[in-house]
Motif scaffolding. Sequence first.
Motif, mmCIF file in Angstrom:
data_model
loop_
_atom_site.group_PDB
_atom_site.id
_atom_site.type_symbol
_atom_site.label_atom_id
_atom_site.label_comp_id
_atom_site.label_asym_id
_atom_site.label_seq_id
_atom_site.Cartn_x
_atom_site.Cartn_y
_atom_site.Cartn_z
ATOM 1 N N PHE A 43 9.895 36.184 18.831
ATOM 2 C CA PHE A 43 10.716 34.587 18.639
ATOM 3 C C PHE A 43 11.944 34.717 18.915
ATOM 4 C CE2 PHE A 43 6.989 34.287 16.628
ATOM 5 C CZ PHE A 43 6.298 32.349 16.909
ATOM 6 N N PHE A 44 12.105 33.499 20.372
ATOM 7 C CA PHE A 44 14.774 33.857 20.308
ATOM 8 C C PHE A 44 14.448 31.909 20.339
ATOM 9 C CE2 PHE A 44 11.940 37.145 22.617
ATOM 10 C CZ PHE A 44 12.695 38.765 22.779
ATOM 11 N N PRO A 45 15.084 31.828 19.090
ATOM 12 C CA PRO A 45 15.165 30.811 18.883
ATOM 13 C C PRO A 45 16.754 30.958 19.074
ATOM 14 C CG PRO A 45 15.266 32.343 16.709
ATOM 15 C CD PRO A 45 14.624 33.158 17.868
ATOM 16 N N LEU A 46 16.979 29.437 20.293
ATOM 17 C CA LEU A 46 18.273 29.406 21.068
ATOM 18 C C LEU A 46 18.585 28.190 19.972
ATOM 19 C CD1 LEU A 46 16.622 30.160 24.421
ATOM 20 C CD2 LEU A 46 18.128 31.497 23.092
ATOM 21 N N HIS A 47 20.136 28.153 20.099
ATOM 22 C CA HIS A 47 20.416 26.480 20.246
ATOM 23 C C HIS A 47 20.635 26.006 21.360
ATOM 24 C CE1 HIS A 47 23.393 28.821 16.554
ATOM 25 N NE2 HIS A 47 23.531 29.944 16.976
ATOM 26 N N ALA A 48 20.564 24.533 20.990
ATOM 27 C CA ALA A 48 20.252 23.929 22.131
ATOM 28 C C ALA A 48 21.325 24.084 23.281
ATOM 29 C CB ALA A 48 20.724 22.217 21.423
ATOM 30 N N SER A 49 22.944 24.596 23.099
ATOM 31 C CA SER A 49 23.614 24.815 24.415
ATOM 32 C C SER A 49 23.534 25.950 25.081
ATOM 33 C CB SER A 49 25.504 24.728 23.303
ATOM 34 O OG SER A 49 25.289 26.176 22.725
ATOM 35 N N ASP A 50 22.390 27.135 24.650
ATOM 36 C CA ASP A 50 22.060 27.821 25.482
ATOM 37 C C ASP A 50 20.179 28.012 25.990
ATOM 38 O OD1 ASP A 50 23.872 29.764 24.646
ATOM 39 O OD2 ASP A 50 23.171 30.218 22.539
ATOM 40 N N PHE A 51 20.365 26.299 26.284
ATOM 41 C CA PHE A 51 18.294 26.483 26.408
ATOM 42 C C PHE A 51 18.584 25.409 27.021
ATOM 43 C CE2 PHE A 51 14.179 25.817 25.117
ATOM 44 C CZ PHE A 51 13.710 26.632 25.764
ATOM 45 N N PHE A 52 18.419 25.513 28.496
ATOM 46 C CA PHE A 52 18.773 24.448 29.803
ATOM 47 C C PHE A 52 16.963 23.916 29.561
ATOM 48 C CE2 PHE A 52 22.888 25.775 29.638
ATOM 49 C CZ PHE A 52 24.135 24.323 29.851
ATOM 50 N N TYR A 53 16.481 23.086 30.206
ATOM 51 C CA TYR A 53 15.294 22.687 30.439
ATOM 52 C C TYR A 53 14.829 21.464 31.383
ATOM 53 C CZ TYR A 53 15.322 20.050 25.826
ATOM 54 O OH TYR A 53 15.514 19.279 24.841
ATOM 55 N N PRO A 54 13.869 21.613 32.151
ATOM 56 C CA PRO A 54 13.932 20.715 32.954
ATOM 57 C C PRO A 54 14.203 18.806 32.546
ATOM 58 C CG PRO A 54 12.292 21.798 33.234
ATOM 59 C CD PRO A 54 12.469 22.719 31.774
ATOM 60 N N SER A 55 14.179 18.368 33.076
ATOM 61 C CA SER A 55 14.183 16.717 32.768
ATOM 62 C C SER A 55 12.691 16.611 32.246
ATOM 63 C CB SER A 55 14.923 15.162 33.802
ATOM 64 O OG SER A 55 13.709 15.821 34.643
ATOM 65 N N GLY A 56 12.453 15.360 31.550
ATOM 66 C CA GLY A 56 11.565 14.577 31.302
ATOM 67 C C GLY A 56 10.816 15.700 29.687
ATOM 68 N N ARG A 57 11.497 16.560 29.358
ATOM 69 C CA ARG A 57 11.117 17.869 28.974
ATOM 70 C C ARG A 57 12.013 17.211 27.237
ATOM 71 N NH1 ARG A 57 9.517 19.178 33.064
ATOM 72 N NH2 ARG A 57 8.241 20.747 33.353
ATOM 73 N N THR A 58 10.990 17.366 25.500
ATOM 74 C CA THR A 58 12.559 17.156 24.840
ATOM 75 C C THR A 58 12.416 18.492 24.057
ATOM 76 O OG1 THR A 58 9.965 17.340 23.078
ATOM 77 C CG2 THR A 58 9.990 14.995 24.528
ATOM 78 N N ASP A 59 13.033 18.232 23.270
ATOM 79 C CA ASP A 59 13.493 19.637 22.309
ATOM 80 C C ASP A 59 12.948 20.172 22.206
ATOM 81 O OD1 ASP A 59 16.445 18.441 23.051
ATOM 82 O OD2 ASP A 59 16.652 17.757 20.936
#
Length: 129
Positions: A43-59
């Motif tokens: 498992f690679f739990p990331l800080h939100a500032s380290d995990f960019f993802y496409p629009s239309g997705r949630t946290d």
Amino acid sequence: MSQVKIYGIKEHLDPIKQKLSDVIHSCVVDALQYPLDKRAHRFFPLHASDFFYPSGRTDGYTIIEISMFEGRSVDAKKQLIRLLFERVQQELDISPQDLEITILETPKHNWGFRGLPGDEHTLNYKVDV
């Protein structure tokens, strides 16, 4: 042989690690006829500032990468993907929109474990499913 890496935002991933691992493993066992006692999940739990993802997705956006020996049929791999989407949504309420799955296949001779290249081992399970 397979190894699974799971990426997501720490606050969402940490509380569900065990259950998500159980769900992923059940899918691998059912779709790939994998032994129950073989589980290698990271498992690679990331800080939100380290995990960019496409629009239309949630946290709750989660990425599952599965590395395995080549040799499984297209049907078996598609079944694995279908089971993951279905069971992750049922068991963890993560929508298919928030789940991304990648299967990476490696020739046995490019994988080393227990002191030998993978193609020199006798496995106690089938790869050609």
